[in-house]
Design a protein around this motif. Structure first.
Motif, PDB file in Angstrom:
ATOM      1  N   TYR A  60      33.609  41.643  52.290  1.00 25.69           N
ATOM      2  CA  TYR A  60      32.227  41.874  52.741  1.00 25.69           C
ATOM      3  C   TYR A  60      31.799  40.702  53.631  1.00 25.69           C
ATOM      4  CZ  TYR A  60      32.737  44.823  48.621  1.00 25.69           C
ATOM      5  OH  TYR A  60      33.210  45.732  47.698  1.00 25.69           O
ATOM      6  N   PRO A  61      32.257  40.669  54.862  1.00 23.26           N
ATOM      7  CA  PRO A  61      32.012  39.500  55.736  1.00 23.26           C
ATOM      8  C   PRO A  61      30.527  39.232  55.943  1.00 23.26           C
ATOM      9  CG  PRO A  61      33.687  40.964  56.680  1.00 23.26           C
ATOM     10  CD  PRO A  61      33.077  41.698  55.522  1.00 23.26           C
ATOM     11  N   ASN A  62      30.176  37.942  55.901  1.00 26.63           N
ATOM     12  CA  ASN A  62      28.817  37.468  56.190  1.00 26.63           C
ATOM     13  C   ASN A  62      27.760  38.042  55.245  1.00 26.63           C
ATOM     14  OD1 ASN A  62      29.748  36.012  58.527  1.00 26.63           O
ATOM     15  ND2 ASN A  62      29.846  37.983  59.594  1.00 26.63           N
ATOM     16  N   ARG A  63      28.197  38.394  54.021  1.00 27.43           N
ATOM     17  CA  ARG A  63      27.230  38.938  53.066  1.00 27.43           C
ATOM     18  C   ARG A  63      27.266  38.245  51.709  1.00 27.43           C
ATOM     19  NH1 ARG A  63      27.620  44.975  51.912  1.00 27.43           N
ATOM     20  NH2 ARG A  63      25.684  44.440  50.822  1.00 27.43           N
ATOM     21  N   ILE A  64      28.182  37.326  51.488  1.00 26.27           N
ATOM     22  CA  ILE A  64      28.402  36.767  50.152  1.00 26.27           C
ATOM     23  C   ILE A  64      27.845  35.350  50.053  1.00 26.27           C
ATOM     24  CG2 ILE A  64      30.138  36.143  48.431  1.00 26.27           C
ATOM     25  CD1 ILE A  64      29.817  39.180  48.900  1.00 26.27           C
ATOM     26  N   ASP A  65      27.116  35.083  48.956  1.00 25.24           N
ATOM     27  CA  ASP A  65      26.611  33.751  48.630  1.00 25.24           C
ATOM     28  C   ASP A  65      27.286  33.276  47.341  1.00 25.24           C
ATOM     29  OD1 ASP A  65      24.712  33.765  50.720  1.00 25.24           O
ATOM     30  OD2 ASP A  65      23.251  34.803  49.461  1.00 25.24           O
ATOM     31  N   LEU A  66      27.483  31.968  47.243  1.00 21.02           N
ATOM     32  CA  LEU A  66      28.064  31.379  46.041  1.00 21.02           C
ATOM     33  C   LEU A  66      27.097  30.355  45.473  1.00 21.02           C
ATOM     34  CD1 LEU A  66      30.217  30.742  43.970  1.00 21.02           C
ATOM     35  CD2 LEU A  66      31.492  29.483  45.739  1.00 21.02           C
ATOM     36  N   GLY A  67      26.314  30.792  44.497  1.00 19.84           N
ATOM     37  CA  GLY A  67      25.419  29.888  43.792  1.00 19.84           C
ATOM     38  C   GLY A  67      26.144  29.301  42.590  1.00 19.84           C
ATOM     39  N   ILE A  68      26.092  27.988  42.450  1.00 18.08           N
ATOM     40  CA  ILE A  68      26.839  27.277  41.421  1.00 18.08           C
ATOM     41  C   ILE A  68      25.882  26.619  40.441  1.00 18.08           C
ATOM     42  CG2 ILE A  68      28.346  25.294  40.982  1.00 18.08           C
ATOM     43  CD1 ILE A  68      29.841  27.632  42.099  1.00 18.08           C
ATOM     44  N   GLY A  69      26.135  26.839  39.153  1.00 14.42           N
ATOM     45  CA  GLY A  69      25.377  26.178  38.108  1.00 14.42           C
ATOM     46  C   GLY A  69      26.241  25.185  37.362  1.00 14.42           C
ATOM     47  N   ARG A  70      25.578  24.235  36.706  1.00 16.37           N
ATOM     48  CA  ARG A  70      26.301  23.166  36.003  1.00 16.37           C
ATOM     49  C   ARG A  70      26.350  23.376  34.504  1.00 16.37           C
ATOM     50  NH1 ARG A  70      24.181  18.178  33.812  1.00 16.37           N
ATOM     51  NH2 ARG A  70      25.815  16.581  33.591  1.00 16.37           N
ATOM     52  N   ALA A  71      25.300  23.954  33.914  1.00 17.68           N
ATOM     53  CA  ALA A  71      25.193  23.990  32.453  1.00 17.68           C
ATOM     54  C   ALA A  71      26.230  24.924  31.857  1.00 17.68           C
ATOM     55  CB  ALA A  71      23.793  24.429  32.053  1.00 17.68           C
ATOM     56  N   PRO A  72      27.201  24.382  31.126  1.00 19.49           N
ATOM     57  CA  PRO A  72      28.175  25.251  30.471  1.00 19.49           C
ATOM     58  C   PRO A  72      27.591  25.830  29.196  1.00 19.49           C
ATOM     59  CG  PRO A  72      28.635  23.004  29.874  1.00 19.49           C
ATOM     60  CD  PRO A  72      27.438  22.972  30.816  1.00 19.49           C
ATOM     61  N   THR A  73      28.311  26.750  28.586  1.00 20.77           N
ATOM     62  CA  THR A  73      27.855  27.300  27.324  1.00 20.77           C
ATOM     63  C   THR A  73      27.765  26.209  26.263  1.00 20.77           C
ATOM     64  OG1 THR A  73      28.372  28.844  25.538  1.00 20.77           O
ATOM     65  CG2 THR A  73      30.233  27.926  26.744  1.00 20.77           C
ATOM     66  N   ILE A  76      33.192  40.528  39.906  1.00 19.98           N
ATOM     67  CA  ILE A  76      33.465  41.967  39.980  1.00 19.98           C
ATOM     68  C   ILE A  76      32.172  42.745  40.183  1.00 19.98           C
ATOM     69  CG2 ILE A  76      34.350  43.951  38.707  1.00 19.98           C
ATOM     70  CD1 ILE A  76      36.346  42.094  37.367  1.00 19.98           C
ATOM     71  N   ILE A  77      31.115  42.350  39.476  1.00 21.85           N
ATOM     72  CA  ILE A  77      29.826  43.037  39.643  1.00 21.85           C
ATOM     73  C   ILE A  77      29.265  42.782  41.036  1.00 21.85           C
ATOM     74  CG2 ILE A  77      27.522  43.371  38.676  1.00 21.85           C
ATOM     75  CD1 ILE A  77      29.917  44.189  36.907  1.00 21.85           C
ATOM     76  N   ILE A  78      29.468  41.594  41.564  1.00 26.06           N
ATOM     77  CA  ILE A  78      29.030  41.304  42.937  1.00 26.06           C
ATOM     78  C   ILE A  78      29.720  42.264  43.905  1.00 26.06           C
ATOM     79  CG2 ILE A  78      29.202  39.598  44.803  1.00 26.06           C
ATOM     80  CD1 ILE A  78      28.730  37.441  42.652  1.00 26.06           C
ATOM     81  N   SER A  79      31.019  42.459  43.724  1.00 28.22           N
ATOM     82  CA  SER A  79      31.747  43.385  44.593  1.00 28.22           C
ATOM     83  C   SER A  79      31.213  44.809  44.446  1.00 28.22           C
ATOM     84  CB  SER A  79      33.238  43.344  44.259  1.00 28.22           C
ATOM     85  OG  SER A  79      33.987  44.160  45.132  1.00 28.22           O
ATOM     86  N   HIS A  80      30.913  45.200  43.215  1.00 23.09           N
ATOM     87  CA  HIS A  80      30.383  46.544  42.953  1.00 23.09           C
ATOM     88  C   HIS A  80      29.049  46.745  43.670  1.00 23.09           C
ATOM     89  CE1 HIS A  80      29.763  50.261  40.789  1.00 23.09           C
ATOM     90  NE2 HIS A  80      28.690  49.796  40.161  1.00 23.09           N
ATOM     91  N   ILE A  81      28.176  45.750  43.601  1.00 22.83           N
ATOM     92  CA  ILE A  81      26.868  45.843  44.260  1.00 22.83           C
ATOM     93  C   ILE A  81      27.034  45.822  45.778  1.00 22.83           C
ATOM     94  CG2 ILE A  81      24.665  44.671  44.624  1.00 22.83           C
ATOM     95  CD1 ILE A  81      24.857  46.011  41.890  1.00 22.83           C
ATOM     96  N   ALA A  82      27.883  44.938  46.289  1.00 20.90           N
ATOM     97  CA  ALA A  82      28.083  44.866  47.743  1.00 20.90           C
ATOM     98  C   ALA A  82      28.638  46.171  48.283  1.00 20.90           C
ATOM     99  CB  ALA A  82      29.016  43.704  48.077  1.00 20.90           C
ATOM    100  N   ASN A  83      29.514  46.808  47.518  1.00 19.30           N
ATOM    101  CA  ASN A  83      30.102  48.075  47.956  1.00 19.30           C
ATOM    102  C   ASN A  83      29.085  49.205  47.973  1.00 19.30           C
ATOM    103  OD1 ASN A  83      32.594  49.622  48.649  1.00 19.30           O
ATOM    104  ND2 ASN A  83      32.138  50.673  46.735  1.00 19.30           N
ATOM    105  N   ALA A  84      28.048  49.086  47.140  1.00 15.62           N
ATOM    106  CA  ALA A  84      27.031  50.140  47.039  1.00 15.62           C
ATOM    107  C   ALA A  84      25.863  49.923  47.992  1.00 15.62           C
ATOM    108  CB  ALA A  84      26.514  50.221  45.601  1.00 15.62           C
ATOM    109  N   THR A  85      25.885  48.815  48.736  1.00 17.45           N
ATOM    110  CA  THR A  85      24.818  48.502  49.680  1.00 17.45           C
ATOM    111  C   THR A  85      25.414  48.256  51.061  1.00 17.45           C
ATOM    112  OG1 THR A  85      24.953  46.183  48.926  1.00 17.45           O
ATOM    113  CG2 THR A  85      23.239  47.560  47.937  1.00 17.45           C
ATOM    114  N   ASN A  86      24.557  47.988  52.026  1.00 16.35           N
ATOM    115  CA  ASN A  86      25.025  47.916  53.413  1.00 16.35           C
ATOM    116  C   ASN A  86      24.884  46.544  54.059  1.00 16.35           C
ATOM    117  OD1 ASN A  86      25.719  50.770  53.707  1.00 16.35           O
ATOM    118  ND2 ASN A  86      23.510  51.132  53.533  1.00 16.35           N
ATOM    119  N   HIS A  87      23.765  45.878  53.839  1.00 15.35           N
ATOM    120  CA  HIS A  87      23.537  44.638  54.582  1.00 15.35           C
ATOM    121  C   HIS A  87      22.927  43.512  53.757  1.00 15.35           C
ATOM    122  CE1 HIS A  87      19.219  45.508  54.776  1.00 15.35           C
ATOM    123  NE2 HIS A  87      19.543  46.737  55.093  1.00 15.35           N
ATOM    124  N   ILE A  88      22.326  43.808  52.619  1.00 19.47           N
ATOM    125  CA  ILE A  88      21.718  42.750  51.820  1.00 19.47           C
ATOM    126  C   ILE A  88      22.794  41.754  51.394  1.00 19.47           C
ATOM    127  CG2 ILE A  88      21.965  43.957  49.590  1.00 19.47           C
ATOM    128  CD1 ILE A  88      19.171  42.852  48.852  1.00 19.47           C
TER     129      ILE A  88
END
Length: 329
Positions: free
Chosen positions: A98-111, A58-70
């Motif tokens: 947000y086409p061509n603007r989203i990255d999915l970084g995946i981590g392994r360490a759970p809580t 949700i925060i990713i969407s909020h940031i993408a909506n507030a920016t243009n190309h990053i």
């Protein structure tokens, strides 16, 4: 010149709140977009008084909506906390919005907190054991639908959201290499295996997908101020927060202090600074010299900068100077 990106941990400030954290993150994202940073990533945390980014997508969407190309993405989503289908649907939705603007970084360490694990309805041992398979399943769900495929992420299939594996161990480096994925090392909090992990990733990399050669990123704490002394002063907020974490407490980011030894004893400060071995703190000249040293040492393809600075103007100043330093390297 290699690309510079930003890892924002959506810090909650002492005497602040989540709403202010979100506003501060938007302000920073808009600034670094103007300064030509490549990516703006956010990290997943739960039950944390230090960070407001629990609902990361949700925060990713909020940031993408507030920016243009990053590019905007996760640094990272902790896959053992979720089913691959849920993440494929969430990031497929983001990639559609947000086409061509989203990255999915995946981590392994759970809580490591059993209370959080129980609240997330996750079995820590099982989820860790199945992590490689879950990672492959997630990537499969983001590819074009295959004939007779019964489980489809909608939205998600066919979006081919770029996936990164994040880690601070040789396991993550080797898995990333074997799967032909770009790799991001968390040297901002776990510097010990930085060089062995990068060497392992490069030596074992297999070109199995769109990525034809190794691509590695390192995360790095960087704090720039007018003088070395002022930068160290701003840096003390992060030192205090990490000291509290090592005592088992999650606290909002505190204001800087003039004498960190008045808050941390010698052993605590030694432990804090050990986890921050690669942190670069100082005046523009100092930071430029040390950044060049780090780039020469690691030969990374990209840097992702994180800075937990309490003062709003000091944080914006630091990233502005980092951009100037980048352009002068």
């Amino acid at each position: 010149m290699i690309p510079f990106s930003v890892l924002d941990l959506c810090p909650i400030l002492q005497d602040g709140n989540s709403a202010q954290s979100f506003a501060d993150s938007v302000e920073l994202a808009q600034l670094v977009e103007k300064l030509n940073f490549k990516r703006f990533w956010l990290a997943e945390f739960h039950n944390s008084a230090s960070h407001a980014s629990a609902a990361t997508s949700i925060i990713i969407s909020h940031i993408a909506n507030a920016t243009n190309h990053i590019r905007v993405g996760s640094g990272g989503i902790i896959l053992p906390n979720h089913s691959p289908l849920i993440i494929a649907e969430q990031f497929g939705t983001l990639a559609t919005l947000y086409p061509n603007r989203i990255d999915l970084g995946i981590g392994r360490a759970p809580t490591a907190d059993p209370i959080i694990a129980d609240a997330l309805r996750r079995d820590l041992e099982t989820e860790l054991d199945t992590f490689p398979e879950d990672l492959v399943e997630l990537r499969y769900l983001l590819q074009p639908k295959q004939d007779n495929q019964s489980l489809v992420a909608i939205p998600g299939e066919g979006t081919k959201v770029p996936m990164w594996l994040l880690g601070s161990t040789l396991f993550s480096a080797g898995l990333s290499a074997n799967l032909g994925m770009p790799f991001a090392f968390g040297s901002h909090f776990a510097p010990d295996f930085l060089m062995p992990a990068l060497a392992l990733y490069r030596s074992q990399f297999q070109s199995l997908n769109e990525l034809t050669k190794p691509y590695c990123m390192a995360a790095l704490v960087v704090v720039v101020a007018e003088t070395d002394q002022e930068a160290q002063y701003q840096f003390s907020s992060l030192q205090q927060q990490i000291a509290a974490q090592q005592r088992g407490k999650s606290i909002p980011l505190p204001p800087p202090c003039k004498d960190i030894t008045s808050i941390c004893n010698n052993q605590e400060l030694e432990n804090v600074n050990r986890s921050l071995t690669e942190a670069i703190v100082g005046s523009p000249d100092t930071v430029k010299y040390k950044l060049q040293q780090f780039i020469d040492k690691t030969q990374v393809d990209e840097l992702i900068i994180t800075s937990r600075i309490y003062d709003r103007e000091a944080r914006l100043y630091s990233f502005t100077k980092i951009a100037e330093i980048r352009d002068s390297l």
